[in-house]
Scaffold this active site. Structure first.
Site, PDB file in Angstrom:
ATOM      1  N   HIS A  79      18.409 -43.011 -63.079  1.00 37.88           N
ATOM      2  CA  HIS A  79      17.335 -42.127 -63.536  1.00 37.88           C
ATOM      3  C   HIS A  79      16.710 -42.679 -64.816  1.00 37.88           C
ATOM      4  CE1 HIS A  79      18.762 -38.195 -61.380  1.00 37.88           C
ATOM      5  NE2 HIS A  79      18.935 -39.263 -60.630  1.00 37.88           N
TER       6      HIS A  79
ATOM      7  N   THR B  13      16.867 -41.525 -51.976  1.00 33.40           N
ATOM      8  CA  THR B  13      17.688 -40.307 -52.057  1.00 33.40           C
ATOM      9  C   THR B  13      16.799 -39.066 -52.170  1.00 33.40           C
ATOM     10  OG1 THR B  13      17.832 -40.372 -54.476  1.00 33.40           O
ATOM     11  CG2 THR B  13      19.522 -41.564 -53.263  1.00 33.40           C
TER      12      THR B  13
ATOM     13  N   TYR C 139      27.489 -30.549 -60.364  1.00 24.31           N
ATOM     14  CA  TYR C 139      26.951 -31.766 -59.748  1.00 24.31           C
ATOM     15  C   TYR C 139      27.135 -32.931 -60.723  1.00 24.31           C
ATOM     16  CZ  TYR C 139      23.684 -34.389 -56.750  1.00 24.31           C
ATOM     17  OH  TYR C 139      23.091 -35.292 -55.913  1.00 24.31           O
TER      18      TYR C 139
ATOM     19  N   LYS D  81      30.652 -31.736 -56.924  1.00 22.48           N
ATOM     20  CA  LYS D  81      30.130 -32.778 -56.027  1.00 22.48           C
ATOM     21  C   LYS D  81      29.931 -34.024 -56.878  1.00 22.48           C
ATOM     22  CE  LYS D  81      25.514 -33.787 -54.091  1.00 22.48           C
ATOM     23  NZ  LYS D  81      24.412 -33.218 -53.327  1.00 22.48           N
TER      24      LYS D  81
ATOM     25  N   LYS E  98      28.032 -37.602 -57.024  1.00 28.10           N
ATOM     26  CA  LYS E  98      27.016 -38.475 -56.443  1.00 28.10           C
ATOM     27  C   LYS E  98      27.601 -39.875 -56.324  1.00 28.10           C
ATOM     28  CE  LYS E  98      23.767 -37.954 -55.206  1.00 28.10           C
ATOM     29  NZ  LYS E  98      23.082 -37.875 -53.914  1.00 28.10           N
TER      30      LYS E  98
ATOM     31  N   ASP F 297      28.906 -37.848 -52.178  1.00 27.25           N
ATOM     32  CA  ASP F 297      27.618 -38.017 -51.479  1.00 27.25           C
ATOM     33  C   ASP F 297      26.995 -39.377 -51.773  1.00 27.25           C
ATOM     34  OD1 ASP F 297      25.076 -37.873 -50.425  1.00 27.25           O
ATOM     35  OD2 ASP F 297      24.325 -36.450 -51.919  1.00 27.25           O
ATOM     36  N   PRO F 298      27.219 -40.377 -50.887  1.00 26.59           N
ATOM     37  CA  PRO F 298      26.612 -41.695 -51.109  1.00 26.59           C
ATOM     38  C   PRO F 298      25.213 -41.831 -50.491  1.00 26.59           C
ATOM     39  CG  PRO F 298      28.117 -41.822 -49.268  1.00 26.59           C
ATOM     40  CD  PRO F 298      28.101 -40.368 -49.698  1.00 26.59           C
ATOM     41  N   ASN F 299      24.621 -40.733 -50.072  1.00 25.99           N
ATOM     42  CA  ASN F 299      23.269 -40.755 -49.503  1.00 25.99           C
ATOM     43  C   ASN F 299      23.123 -41.729 -48.333  1.00 25.99           C
ATOM     44  OD1 ASN F 299      22.415 -39.825 -52.599  1.00 25.99           O
ATOM     45  ND2 ASN F 299      21.242 -38.877 -50.961  1.00 25.99           N
TER      46      ASN F 299
ATOM     47  N   GLU G 277      29.271 -35.491 -47.664  1.00 27.93           N
ATOM     48  CA  GLU G 277      27.802 -35.354 -47.642  1.00 27.93           C
ATOM     49  C   GLU G 277      27.152 -36.702 -47.357  1.00 27.93           C
ATOM     50  OE1 GLU G 277      26.147 -32.943 -50.736  1.00 27.93           O
ATOM     51  OE2 GLU G 277      24.229 -33.995 -50.672  1.00 27.93           O
TER      52      GLU G 277
ATOM     53  N   ASN H 192      21.305 -33.717 -46.732  1.00 30.03           N
ATOM     54  CA  ASN H 192      19.922 -33.424 -47.119  1.00 30.03           C
ATOM     55  C   ASN H 192      19.026 -34.578 -46.655  1.00 30.03           C
ATOM     56  OD1 ASN H 192      21.467 -34.550 -49.668  1.00 30.03           O
ATOM     57  ND2 ASN H 192      19.355 -35.279 -49.864  1.00 30.03           N
TER      58      ASN H 192
ATOM     59  N   ASP I  54      17.217 -27.386 -49.005  1.00 35.77           N
ATOM     60  CA  ASP I  54      16.547 -27.204 -50.302  1.00 35.77           C
ATOM     61  C   ASP I  54      15.174 -26.572 -50.073  1.00 35.77           C
ATOM     62  OD1 ASP I  54      15.174 -27.556 -52.697  1.00 35.77           O
ATOM     63  OD2 ASP I  54      15.916 -29.597 -53.013  1.00 35.77           O
TER      64      ASP I  54
ATOM     65  N   HIS J 180      20.328 -28.498 -51.459  1.00 39.46           N
ATOM     66  CA  HIS J 180      20.282 -29.729 -52.245  1.00 39.46           C
ATOM     67  C   HIS J 180      19.419 -29.471 -53.476  1.00 39.46           C
ATOM     68  CE1 HIS J 180      17.136 -32.808 -52.883  1.00 39.46           C
ATOM     69  NE2 HIS J 180      18.090 -33.711 -52.829  1.00 39.46           N
ATOM     70  N   SER J 181      19.427 -30.399 -54.440  1.00 39.30           N
ATOM     71  CA  SER J 181      18.484 -30.272 -55.565  1.00 39.30           C
ATOM     72  C   SER J 181      18.100 -31.663 -56.063  1.00 39.30           C
ATOM     73  CB  SER J 181      19.115 -29.475 -56.720  1.00 39.30           C
ATOM     74  OG  SER J 181      20.141 -30.220 -57.340  1.00 39.30           O
ATOM     75  N   ASN J 182      17.024 -31.700 -56.822  1.00 39.21           N
ATOM     76  CA  ASN J 182      16.667 -32.878 -57.631  1.00 39.21           C
ATOM     77  C   ASN J 182      16.605 -32.398 -59.076  1.00 39.21           C
ATOM     78  OD1 ASN J 182      14.721 -33.787 -54.917  1.00 39.21           O
ATOM     79  ND2 ASN J 182      16.166 -35.223 -55.804  1.00 39.21           N
TER      80      ASN J 182
ATOM     81  N   HIS K  19      20.791 -29.593 -60.486  1.00 38.77           N
ATOM     82  CA  HIS K  19      20.857 -30.617 -61.542  1.00 38.77           C
ATOM     83  C   HIS K  19      20.751 -29.963 -62.923  1.00 38.77           C
ATOM     84  CE1 HIS K  19      20.108 -33.482 -58.317  1.00 38.77           C
ATOM     85  NE2 HIS K  19      19.909 -34.498 -59.135  1.00 38.77           N
TER      86      HIS K  19
HETATM   87  O1  GLR Z   1      22.218 -34.626 -52.760  1.00 42.81           O
HETATM   88  C1  GLR Z   1      21.382 -35.506 -52.888  1.00 42.81           C
HETATM   89  O2  GLR Z   1      21.211 -36.347 -52.020  1.00 42.81           O
HETATM   90  C2  GLR Z   1      20.559 -35.554 -54.114  1.00 42.81           C
HETATM   91  O3  GLR Z   1      20.825 -34.796 -55.015  1.00 42.81           O
HETATM   92  C3  GLR Z   1      19.465 -36.528 -54.196  1.00 42.81           C
HETATM   93  C4  GLR Z   1      19.027 -36.860 -55.611  1.00 42.81           C
HETATM   94  O4  GLR Z   1      17.896 -37.705 -55.545  1.00 42.81           O
HETATM   95  C5  GLR Z   1      20.130 -37.553 -56.398  1.00 42.81           C
HETATM   96  O5  GLR Z   1      20.538 -38.706 -55.719  1.00 42.81           O
HETATM   97  C6  GLR Z   1      19.674 -37.917 -57.786  1.00 42.81           C
HETATM   98  O6  GLR Z   1      19.250 -37.010 -58.512  1.00 42.81           O
HETATM   99  O7  GLR Z   1      19.769 -39.078 -58.158  1.00 42.81           O
HETATM  100 MG    MG Z   2      22.846 -35.377 -50.766  1.00 37.75          MG
END
Ligand code: GLR
Ligand code: MG
Length: 441
Positions: free
Chosen positions: A27, A98, A146, A201, A203, A231-233, A256, A285, A309, A335-337, A364
């Site tokens: 980020h 993601t 998270y 959770k 990431k 959650d490795p997307n 996830e 998600n 979401d 889900h969230s961003n 988040h």
């Molecule tokens: O559960 C997820 O996949 C997310 O929260 C996606 C987001 O983009 C997350 O990867 C992030 O905030 O970097």
């Molecule tokens: Mg996810």
């Protein structure tokens, strides 16, 4: 007669963020959102918050003439007209990042949220009570902690926030490097101390899978009772996902997006196979982000927990998924961003209207806590958010803070999230690869 909407304000905003790592990279020190403010003849204001991009700002403009002049009870009419206008822009793809790159569904959600906020105020009813077939189903919504692996901000010359006067352990750790199992467990302890989370959770999609599994072991040691997920997307292949998660499956409540699209196999096919091979429930998600995908995911038995979401399902759509989950023996989650406090309110109302047992929602917010654009952001206490009983979304915009966030957006000269930029400080020339964890290069 219900009042008419007199003005629609589209306000792109930015806030501060830490060096959170994920499959898309790291980020930036900022995150970008778009706030929609509707004013009506009676002087009420309704708000919505969504991700921002040039496409989204343009999409909102395309709907302006449908929104301004409409009455606040014409929610469905305005939304279906907006949907028709936006559909002329052509089909859209979520993409493999993601985060979701679509425009129309986000635009609709912003308008929907602001309209429901106004309609709720006119009716004297909270938004949660207006959503779905059944309205409010609970007065408190559980959220999960998270957690992210965190890059070292000192390896960059980017203006990451620094804590100067920490009030608690969370303030001490939230902007510092965290790349080991111990550091992740420390984040969880600090987050628990401030917010009281019962679930966590992590990431993933950053380190080699086995190293992330070690972080789950450390989390379990710190919180033996907590529901945990990783959650490795979708970064791992099916075989990798099985190899990494099989040894820790007794520690996970669900996995996830452990795997995803792979060669000629769809993400729904690999996830279904993963479920068969490990017996682990799955959340997503990424592979059930609209009704057609959800249908295919259900047919293949690929998903137990669709993370619907509201920002990319719409608020009514997310509740509709919650209703289907309740009928079909699945579990709804969100889900969230990165987001401000308007989104926190939107997600709380939506989760409150989903019937049956739901899973703790993602947010988040803990990374943004301390920043605000409303006067009194909802608080997470004991791992829960209280669902307001006041009309509308139950929040009041703080104009000064909104303008500050808008000025920050204008000062940045960026219009869209881009996690590759910060990542390139850690690995020169770094590029996104949906099938390789961010630090595996
Ligand atoms: O559960 C997820 O996949 C997310 O929260 C996606 C987001 O983009 C997350 O990867 C992030 O905030 O970097
Ligand atoms: Mg996810």
């Amino acid at each position: 007669m219900f009042p008419k909407i007199t003005r629609m304000n589209i306000v792109p905003v930015a806030g501060e963020d830490g060096f959170l790592l994920n499959l898309s990279g790291g980020h930036a020190p900022w995150f970008i959102r778009c706030v929609l403010v509707l004013e009506d003849e009676s002087g009420n204001r309704g708000v919505g918050e969504i991700p921002s991009s040039e496409g989204i700002l343009k999409g909102l403009e395309q709907c302006r003439s449908l929104v301004e002049g409409a009455r606040v009870n014409e929610v469905k009419k305005v939304l279906s007209q907006s949907r028709a206008v936006l559909s002329r822009n052509g089909p859209e793809e979520r993409g493999r990042q993601t985060f979701d790159l679509r425009v129309a569904v986000h635009v609709i959600t912003a308008i929907e949220s602001a309209l429901f906020d106004l309609f709720g105020q006119a009716m004297g009813m909270p938004v949660a009570d207006l959503l779905g077939q059944f309205g409010r189903q609970r007065d408190e919504v559980e959220a999960l902690g998270y957690l992210f692996l965190l890059g070292d901000p000192d390896k960059t010359d980017l203006p990451y926030p620094k804590t100067t006067n920490p009030v608690d352990a969370w303030d001490e750790v939230r902007y510092r490097e965290a790349m080991t199992p111990d550091a992740v467990a420390n984040l969880a302890r600090a987050a628990y101390e401030r917010y009281g989370f019962k679930d966590f959770k992590l990431k993933g999609g950053v380190l080699p899978g086995e190293k992330e599994a070690d972080c789950i072991r450390a989390l379990h040691e710190a919180f033996p009772e907590a529901r945990l997920t990783l959650d490795p997307n979708g970064a791992w292949t099916l075989d990798e996902a099985v190899r990494v998660l099989e040894p820790i499956k007794h520690l996970l409540s669900y996995a996830e997006d452990p795997c995803g699209q792979q060669g000629s196999y769809s993400g729904r096919e690999t996830m279904a196979e993963f479920k068969k091979r490990t017996g682990l429930p799955t959340a997503t998600n990424m592979i059930a982000t609209d009704y057609k995908q959800l249908k295919l995911a259900v047919e293949l038995n690929a998903v137990d927990i669709p993370l619907a979401d509201c920002h990319f399902w719409t608020m009514q759509g997310a509740v509709a998924v919650g209703e289907l989950c309740n009928e079909w023996g699945m579990t709804w989650g969100s889900h969230s961003n990165n987001h401000f406090d308007i989104s926190l309110a939107m997600m709380t109302h939506v989760a409150a209207a989903c019937p049956g047992e739901i899973t703790a929602i993602d947010t988040h917010w803990i990374w943004q806590d301390g920043q605000r654009i409303t006067r009194e952001p909802f608080q997470i206490r004991d791992g829960k958010l209280k669902v307001p009983t006041t009309p509308g979304l139950g929040i009041e915009l703080d104009d000064e803070k909104l303008m500050e966030a808008h000025q920050k957006y204008r000062s940045l000269d960026v219009t869209q999230r881009n996690d590759a930029m910060a990542m390139q400080y850690l690995i020169k020339g770094w590029e996104f690869d949906p099938k390789r964890p961010a630090l595996v290069r």
